[in-house]
Design a protein around this motif. Structure first.
Motif, PDB file in Angstrom:
ATOM      1  N   GLU A   1      -1.108  57.189 -24.865  1.00 13.85           N
ATOM      2  CA  GLU A   1      -1.206  55.485 -24.512  1.00 13.85           C
ATOM      3  C   GLU A   1      -0.880  55.051 -23.028  1.00 13.85           C
ATOM      4  O   GLU A   1      -1.672  54.478 -22.305  1.00 13.85           O
ATOM      5  CB  GLU A   1      -1.183  54.585 -25.803  1.00 13.85           C
ATOM      6  CG  GLU A   1      -1.468  55.078 -27.271  1.00 13.85           C
ATOM      7  CD  GLU A   1      -2.890  55.202 -26.877  1.00 13.85           C
ATOM      8  OE1 GLU A   1      -3.753  54.589 -26.980  1.00 13.85           O
ATOM      9  OE2 GLU A   1      -3.939  56.236 -27.715  1.00 13.85           O
ATOM     10  N   ALA A   2       0.423  55.085 -22.999  1.00 14.22           N
ATOM     11  CA  ALA A   2       0.692  55.021 -21.578  1.00 14.22           C
ATOM     12  C   ALA A   2       0.293  55.591 -20.290  1.00 14.22           C
ATOM     13  O   ALA A   2      -0.427  54.973 -19.566  1.00 14.22           O
ATOM     14  CB  ALA A   2       2.095  54.956 -21.919  1.00 14.22           C
ATOM     15  N   LEU A   3       0.619  57.087 -20.824  1.00 15.73           N
ATOM     16  CA  LEU A   3      -0.610  57.477 -19.833  1.00 15.73           C
ATOM     17  C   LEU A   3      -1.841  57.594 -19.285  1.00 15.73           C
ATOM     18  O   LEU A   3      -2.622  57.608 -18.451  1.00 15.73           O
ATOM     19  CB  LEU A   3      -0.199  58.902 -19.884  1.00 15.73           C
ATOM     20  CG  LEU A   3       1.062  59.798 -19.994  1.00 15.73           C
ATOM     21  CD1 LEU A   3       0.761  61.288 -20.547  1.00 15.73           C
ATOM     22  CD2 LEU A   3       1.255  60.149 -18.848  1.00 15.73           C
ATOM     23  N   LYS A   4      -2.519  56.872 -20.537  1.00 14.32           N
ATOM     24  CA  LYS A   4      -4.329  56.891 -20.516  1.00 14.32           C
ATOM     25  C   LYS A   4      -4.349  55.512 -19.749  1.00 14.32           C
ATOM     26  O   LYS A   4      -4.510  55.416 -19.392  1.00 14.32           O
ATOM     27  CB  LYS A   4      -4.678  56.950 -22.038  1.00 14.32           C
ATOM     28  CG  LYS A   4      -4.740  57.676 -22.620  1.00 14.32           C
ATOM     29  CD  LYS A   4      -5.509  56.908 -24.099  1.00 14.32           C
ATOM     30  CE  LYS A   4      -5.920  59.064 -24.912  1.00 14.32           C
ATOM     31  NZ  LYS A   4      -6.701  58.096 -25.965  1.00 14.32           N
ATOM     32  N   ARG A   5      -3.525  54.208 -19.861  1.00 13.62           N
ATOM     33  CA  ARG A   5      -3.658  53.404 -19.112  1.00 13.62           C
ATOM     34  C   ARG A   5      -3.089  52.963 -17.846  1.00 13.62           C
ATOM     35  O   ARG A   5      -3.914  53.053 -17.087  1.00 13.62           O
ATOM     36  CB  ARG A   5      -2.068  52.078 -20.196  1.00 13.62           C
ATOM     37  CG  ARG A   5      -2.631  51.129 -21.386  1.00 13.62           C
ATOM     38  CD  ARG A   5      -1.617  50.836 -21.434  1.00 13.62           C
ATOM     39  NE  ARG A   5       0.032  50.635 -21.676  1.00 13.62           N
ATOM     40  CZ  ARG A   5       0.622  51.283 -22.746  1.00 13.62           C
ATOM     41  NH1 ARG A   5      -0.099  51.390 -23.511  1.00 13.62           N
ATOM     42  NH2 ARG A   5       1.623  52.141 -22.817  1.00 13.62           N
ATOM     43  N   VAL A   6      -2.208  53.716 -17.320  1.00  8.30           N
ATOM     44  CA  VAL A   6      -1.423  54.266 -15.762  1.00  8.30           C
ATOM     45  C   VAL A   6      -3.160  55.371 -15.419  1.00  8.30           C
ATOM     46  O   VAL A   6      -3.143  54.736 -14.296  1.00  8.30           O
ATOM     47  CB  VAL A   6      -0.391  54.252 -15.982  1.00  8.30           C
ATOM     48  CG1 VAL A   6      -0.585  56.069 -15.655  1.00  8.30           C
ATOM     49  CG2 VAL A   6       0.052  54.728 -14.500  1.00  8.30           C
ATOM     50  N   CYS A   7      -3.386  56.088 -15.884  1.00  7.52           N
ATOM     51  CA  CYS A   7      -4.243  56.643 -14.896  1.00  7.52           C
ATOM     52  C   CYS A   7      -5.882  55.769 -15.138  1.00  7.52           C
ATOM     53  O   CYS A   7      -6.489  55.896 -13.571  1.00  7.52           O
ATOM     54  CB  CYS A   7      -4.701  58.065 -16.190  1.00  7.52           C
ATOM     55  SG  CYS A   7      -3.304  59.487 -15.794  1.00  7.52           S
TER      56      CYS A   7
END
Length: 140
Positions: free
Chosen positions: A86-92
């Motif tokens: 979820e954190a990776l999706k947000r930053v991407c």
């Protein structure tokens, strides 16, 4: 931040952070050999971070690097849990929102780097790891 800690407490960065940075450098070398062009390193948005953002042809590739001790019980690839995804999706999404022009294709890769006592022993590249839904590339 680590320079701040060093000034405050007279200490260098933690060894685990130094090993992680070595893993990121190793991943970058591996990807460059495969023809990737690095667009950004350690891109942050709020508290979220992505290690590398690359370009291969017309595809923008978000790369998470996971550095683990050789023989670790959980592989780097398998250590990416739901909260990290979820954190990776947000930053991407944050990086994508500032890109001009918008790329037609996005991809997420993982590079797993193994080390023994801080010395890199192996790096494995996993391309096109499911992170985004198929609809993400269609602008939904």
């Amino acid at each position: 931040m680590f320079s701040f800690l060093k000034r405050m407490f007279g200490r260098d960065e933690p060894e685990s952070a130094a090993i992680g940075r070595r893993g990121e450098r190793e991943a970058e070398k591996l990807l460059k050999k495969k023809g990737y062009q690095v667009l950004a390193r350690n891109f942050r948005s709020g508290r979220d971070e992505i290690d590398l953002i690359c370009l291969q042809g017309k595809t923008v590739i978000f790369v998470e690097v996971r550095t683990r001790a050789a023989g670790a019980l959980v592989s780097g690839y398998d250590s990416i849990n739901r909260r990290k995804r979820e954190a990776l999706k947000r930053v991407c999404r944050s990086y994508f929102s500032i890109m001009k022009p918008k790329p037609l294709t996005l991809r997420f890769d993982v590079v797993e780097v193994e080390h023994e006592e801080g010395t890199v022993t192996q790096a494995r590249h996993f391309a096109d790891v499911p992170l985004f839904s198929k609809a993400a590339n269609r602008g939904r």
